[in-house]
Each structure stands twice: as structure tokens, then as C-alpha cells.
Design a protein around this motif. Sequence first.
Motif, PDB file in Angstrom:
ATOM      1  N   GLY A 164     -19.069  -8.116   8.740  1.00  0.00           N
ATOM      2  CA  GLY A 164     -19.714  -9.176   7.968  1.00  0.00           C
ATOM      3  C   GLY A 164     -18.864 -10.425   7.958  1.00  0.00           C
ATOM      4  O   GLY A 164     -18.488 -10.967   8.992  1.00  0.00           O
ATOM      5  N   GLY A 165     -18.541 -10.876   6.752  1.00  0.00           N
ATOM      6  CA  GLY A 165     -17.767 -12.100   6.620  1.00  0.00           C
ATOM      7  C   GLY A 165     -16.288 -11.866   6.460  1.00  0.00           C
ATOM      8  O   GLY A 165     -15.559 -12.788   6.109  1.00  0.00           O
ATOM      9  N   GLY A 166     -15.823 -10.627   6.677  1.00  0.00           N
ATOM     10  CA  GLY A 166     -14.406 -10.351   6.486  1.00  0.00           C
ATOM     11  C   GLY A 166     -13.896  -9.318   7.464  1.00  0.00           C
ATOM     12  O   GLY A 166     -14.545  -8.976   8.448  1.00  0.00           O
ATOM     13  N   TRP A 167     -12.728  -8.799   7.164  1.00  0.00           N
ATOM     14  CA  TRP A 167     -12.066  -7.828   8.016  1.00  0.00           C
ATOM     15  C   TRP A 167     -11.706  -6.593   7.205  1.00  0.00           C
ATOM     16  O   TRP A 167     -11.476  -6.674   5.998  1.00  0.00           O
ATOM     17  N   THR A 168     -11.649  -5.454   7.863  1.00  0.00           N
ATOM     18  CA  THR A 168     -11.372  -4.184   7.202  1.00  0.00           C
ATOM     19  C   THR A 168     -10.250  -3.472   7.940  1.00  0.00           C
ATOM     20  O   THR A 168     -10.218  -3.454   9.175  1.00  0.00           O
ATOM     21  N   LEU A 169      -9.348  -2.894   7.175  1.00  0.00           N
ATOM     22  CA  LEU A 169      -8.250  -2.112   7.732  1.00  0.00           C
ATOM     23  C   LEU A 169      -8.556  -0.638   7.510  1.00  0.00           C
ATOM     24  O   LEU A 169      -8.737  -0.199   6.364  1.00  0.00           O
ATOM     25  N   LEU A 170      -8.625   0.110   8.579  1.00  0.00           N
ATOM     26  CA  LEU A 170      -8.986   1.524   8.514  1.00  0.00           C
ATOM     27  C   LEU A 170      -7.798   2.393   8.884  1.00  0.00           C
ATOM     28  O   LEU A 170      -7.039   2.081   9.807  1.00  0.00           O
ATOM     29  N   VAL A 171      -7.639   3.508   8.156  1.00  0.00           N
ATOM     30  CA  VAL A 171      -6.587   4.485   8.453  1.00  0.00           C
ATOM     31  C   VAL A 171      -7.201   5.882   8.404  1.00  0.00           C
ATOM     32  O   VAL A 171      -8.186   6.120   7.675  1.00  0.00           O
ATOM     33  N   PRO A 172      -6.668   6.828   9.168  1.00  0.00           N
ATOM     34  CA  PRO A 172      -7.181   8.204   9.117  1.00  0.00           C
ATOM     35  C   PRO A 172      -7.039   8.801   7.724  1.00  0.00           C
ATOM     36  O   PRO A 172      -6.135   8.443   6.967  1.00  0.00           O
ATOM     37  N   GLU A 173      -7.932   9.701   7.427  1.00  0.00           N
ATOM     38  CA  GLU A 173      -7.964  10.292   6.085  1.00  0.00           C
ATOM     39  C   GLU A 173      -6.636  10.903   5.692  1.00  0.00           C
ATOM     40  O   GLU A 173      -6.169  10.751   4.561  1.00  0.00           O
ATOM     41  N   GLU A 174      -5.987  11.611   6.641  1.00  0.00           N
ATOM     42  CA  GLU A 174      -4.734  12.300   6.293  1.00  0.00           C
ATOM     43  C   GLU A 174      -3.578  11.323   6.058  1.00  0.00           C
ATOM     44  O   GLU A 174      -2.543  11.708   5.500  1.00  0.00           O
ATOM     45  N   PHE A 175      -3.754  10.080   6.476  1.00  0.00           N
ATOM     46  CA  PHE A 175      -2.691   9.081   6.264  1.00  0.00           C
ATOM     47  C   PHE A 175      -3.047   8.087   5.153  1.00  0.00           C
ATOM     48  O   PHE A 175      -2.286   7.165   4.885  1.00  0.00           O
ATOM     49  N   TYR A 176      -4.187   8.289   4.526  1.00  0.00           N
ATOM     50  CA  TYR A 176      -4.696   7.295   3.580  1.00  0.00           C
ATOM     51  C   TYR A 176      -3.730   7.055   2.411  1.00  0.00           C
ATOM     52  O   TYR A 176      -3.359   5.924   2.110  1.00  0.00           O
ATOM     53  N   LEU A 177      -3.308   8.118   1.762  1.00  0.00           N
ATOM     54  CA  LEU A 177      -2.442   7.965   0.584  1.00  0.00           C
ATOM     55  C   LEU A 177      -1.068   7.401   0.965  1.00  0.00           C
ATOM     56  O   LEU A 177      -0.516   6.551   0.252  1.00  0.00           O
ATOM     57  N   SER A 178      -0.526   7.870   2.087  1.00  0.00           N
ATOM     58  CA  SER A 178       0.784   7.346   2.506  1.00  0.00           C
ATOM     59  C   SER A 178       0.671   5.868   2.901  1.00  0.00           C
ATOM     60  O   SER A 178       1.584   5.074   2.667  1.00  0.00           O
ATOM     61  N   ALA A 179      -0.483   5.485   3.497  1.00  0.00           N
ATOM     62  CA  ALA A 179      -0.696   4.075   3.840  1.00  0.00           C
ATOM     63  C   ALA A 179      -0.728   3.214   2.591  1.00  0.00           C
ATOM     64  O   ALA A 179      -0.127   2.130   2.547  1.00  0.00           O
ATOM     65  N   LEU A 180      -1.444   3.679   1.571  1.00  0.00           N
ATOM     66  CA  LEU A 180      -1.486   2.926   0.315  1.00  0.00           C
ATOM     67  C   LEU A 180      -0.097   2.779  -0.285  1.00  0.00           C
ATOM     68  O   LEU A 180       0.272   1.707  -0.781  1.00  0.00           O
ATOM     69  N   GLU A 181       0.687   3.844  -0.225  1.00  0.00           N
ATOM     70  CA  GLU A 181       2.031   3.805  -0.795  1.00  0.00           C
ATOM     71  C   GLU A 181       2.913   2.813  -0.037  1.00  0.00           C
ATOM     72  O   GLU A 181       3.667   2.037  -0.643  1.00  0.00           O
ATOM     73  N   GLU A 182       2.819   2.836   1.298  1.00  0.00           N
ATOM     74  CA  GLU A 182       3.620   1.910   2.104  1.00  0.00           C
ATOM     75  C   GLU A 182       3.240   0.463   1.808  1.00  0.00           C
ATOM     76  O   GLU A 182       4.097  -0.411   1.695  1.00  0.00           O
ATOM     77  N   LEU A 183       1.950   0.194   1.701  1.00  0.00           N
ATOM     78  CA  LEU A 183       1.487  -1.173   1.453  1.00  0.00           C
ATOM     79  C   LEU A 183       1.850  -1.649   0.057  1.00  0.00           C
ATOM     80  O   LEU A 183       2.197  -2.810  -0.152  1.00  0.00           O
ATOM     81  N   ARG A 184       1.766  -0.736  -0.924  1.00  0.00           N
ATOM     82  CA  ARG A 184       2.169  -1.106  -2.292  1.00  0.00           C
ATOM     83  C   ARG A 184       3.654  -1.458  -2.326  1.00  0.00           C
ATOM     84  O   ARG A 184       4.067  -2.422  -2.985  1.00  0.00           O
ATOM     85  N   HIS A 185       4.455  -0.676  -1.617  1.00  0.00           N
ATOM     86  CA  HIS A 185       5.890  -0.940  -1.575  1.00  0.00           C
ATOM     87  C   HIS A 185       6.154  -2.284  -0.900  1.00  0.00           C
ATOM     88  O   HIS A 185       6.995  -3.076  -1.365  1.00  0.00           O
ATOM     89  N   PHE A 186       5.438  -2.558   0.195  1.00  0.00           N
ATOM     90  CA  PHE A 186       5.607  -3.828   0.903  1.00  0.00           C
ATOM     91  C   PHE A 186       5.236  -5.015   0.010  1.00  0.00           C
ATOM     92  O   PHE A 186       5.957  -6.013  -0.048  1.00  0.00           O
ATOM     93  N   GLU A 187       4.108  -4.910  -0.682  1.00  0.00           N
ATOM     94  CA  GLU A 187       3.662  -6.004  -1.550  1.00  0.00           C
ATOM     95  C   GLU A 187       4.622  -6.228  -2.707  1.00  0.00           C
ATOM     96  O   GLU A 187       4.872  -7.366  -3.108  1.00  0.00           O
TER      97      GLU A 187
END
Length: 322
Positions: free
Chosen positions: A58-81
Motif C-alpha cells: 500500500g502506502g508503506g513498507w513492512t518488515l517481515l521475520v520468520p515466526e521462530e525469530f519473531y520475539l528475538s527480532a523484537l528484542e533486538e530492535l527494542r535494544h537498538f532503539e
Amino acid sequence: MESDTEIDAAGDGPWHAVPSDLRIVGVAATATLSKRKASLWALVLEARSVPCRVEQRGGGWTLLVPEEFYLSALEELRHFEKENRNWPPFHAQPSPLVGNTLATLSVLLLLATFHNLTQLDISLFGTTPINWMELGSAQAGKIMDGQWWRTVTALTLHSGVVHLLGNLTIGGFFIVYLCRDLGSGLAWTLLLLSGCLGTAANAWFQPAYHTSVGASTLVFGAVGILAAVQVIRRKKPLRKHLFLPIAGALALLAMLGTEGENTDIGAHLFGFVAGFILGLIGECLVEKTGRPAPVVNILLSFCAAAVPFVAWWVALHADGAG
């Protein structure tokens, strides 16, 4: 509303969209990101060996990660932010420099002219020639006895041409910049105060026979003021770098203020300390109320200019009374 889960075409399992607000996870989360943020987060995850991909929707972009990496991805991004919350640091728009270089150089030229004047045998009203050094040098014992004017007059005296040129060339650089940054009135007021207070403090700690002359106390006061100004202007995001201006100024003090057989290290050090304290006060006031208004700036300039004249007038009349 678009689902935040999709099945990979290759059959590797579901992929989940990373929410734009990392604090909200689930159905209520919005997964639309800007292209810049999606690309940045993808780089972060790739650096941490987390598989991901960016897709335009649509009018934006989406970042997709595999289900088994979803929680670790969120944790990494929270730490980065969290680590980069205040980056890039905020820098207040600096005020334009004042065009007063010619006026400042004129004052420095006046100091050089006065030095030449002190080399002449001048007598007033038929009296013996004036001994400028005897009348105006910073003799510690006499300053402690109440001859306050010596803290001012000593700043206008120099032991020779080399001494004078050293202060004019090195000090001129700092003084010109400080006057352009703060305005002539405030800058010269702080400079004169730092020189006087530094001389008085040095006299307090020195033996009564200690004598010094020169504007170097004021010059290192300028270094202290500039360091204080930079400390105040560094906002909270740069708090861990708070002492960089101080370290730089102290290094400058060590390089320029400790060499030479007749160098008065105490005067340089106390001038720097006085300048730093006054600079903190002055810059705090400037941040709160802004630069002095033109009328105030002119008034401060006249007051700062009058102080050396008054000090020498008192010195000459005190000698006549004696």
C-alpha cells in the motif's frame, strides 16, 4: 485491516510483520513503516543474524521475520532503539556571530599602544617619571593589603615586546571569537572579571613578595570561558561527553600556560578557573534570557572599558598621596 502474518511461498512457515511501535504487539499493532525505518531495522536484524525481508504494501513498507525469530527480532530492535533513542543528538541552532572583530582588534591595539606608553619617561605636573611597573604590577602583598586596583592594572602591563606579542597573538584568537560569540559587552565583562579574580586568587596563595604582570591571566580566563560555554551548550544526550571541552581546555593550559622560565603558572591556572566559573554563569544567563540587548551590551562595553582607566587613576593618585 491487513493481517500481520503470512505464509511463505516456499512453505518455510509463517512470517510475521514487525509492528511500527515495538511496545504494541498483536492484533492492535500497526505494521506499516517508512522505507527508511524498514531498511534500517532490516540492517539491524541482519547484523544480528536474524532473517528478515522488506516488502512494500500500500502506502508503506513492512518488515517481515520468520515466526521462530519473531520475539528475538523484537528484542533486538527494542535494544537498538533504546541505545539510539537520542541519536543523532539535538543541536540548538547557534546564534550568528557578531560582526565586531574590528572593535576587538582595536582594543588589543590599544593595549599594545599602552605598552609603548609605559616605555616612555612620562612625568605629571613636574613630578619624577612614572614607574608604571611599580605602580601597577600585581604585588601579592600589596593586593592583600587592599590595593585592589593592581588586579586590573597588572593586566595592562607587560615585561617586554615578546611577552606582549605572545598574549596578543594567542589571546587575540580566543578573545576575538568570544566577543563575536557572546557580544563585546558581555565578553569583555567576563574577561576582565576572570583576569581580576584570577590575579587576586593568585596573590592570596603566593608569598607577599611575588610580583607578576601581563594579560595572560585574562587570556586563560578566555580559555576557561570558552570551555564553560561549550559545556553548557552540550545537551543531555551528549552528557557522557560533557568533560571533553574541559579536557581540551586543560590540555591547552598545559601546552601554553606552563612553559617559560618566568611563567606564572598560578596566575594562568586561577585565570582559567575564574573564567570557567564565570563562563558557566554567563552562558546559563544567555540560554535563559538570550544575548544582552544592544543597549545593555553597549553599557557593559563602556563599564568594562572604564575599569582600567579608573584603576590607573586610583593607582596614580594613591602614589601621589603616598
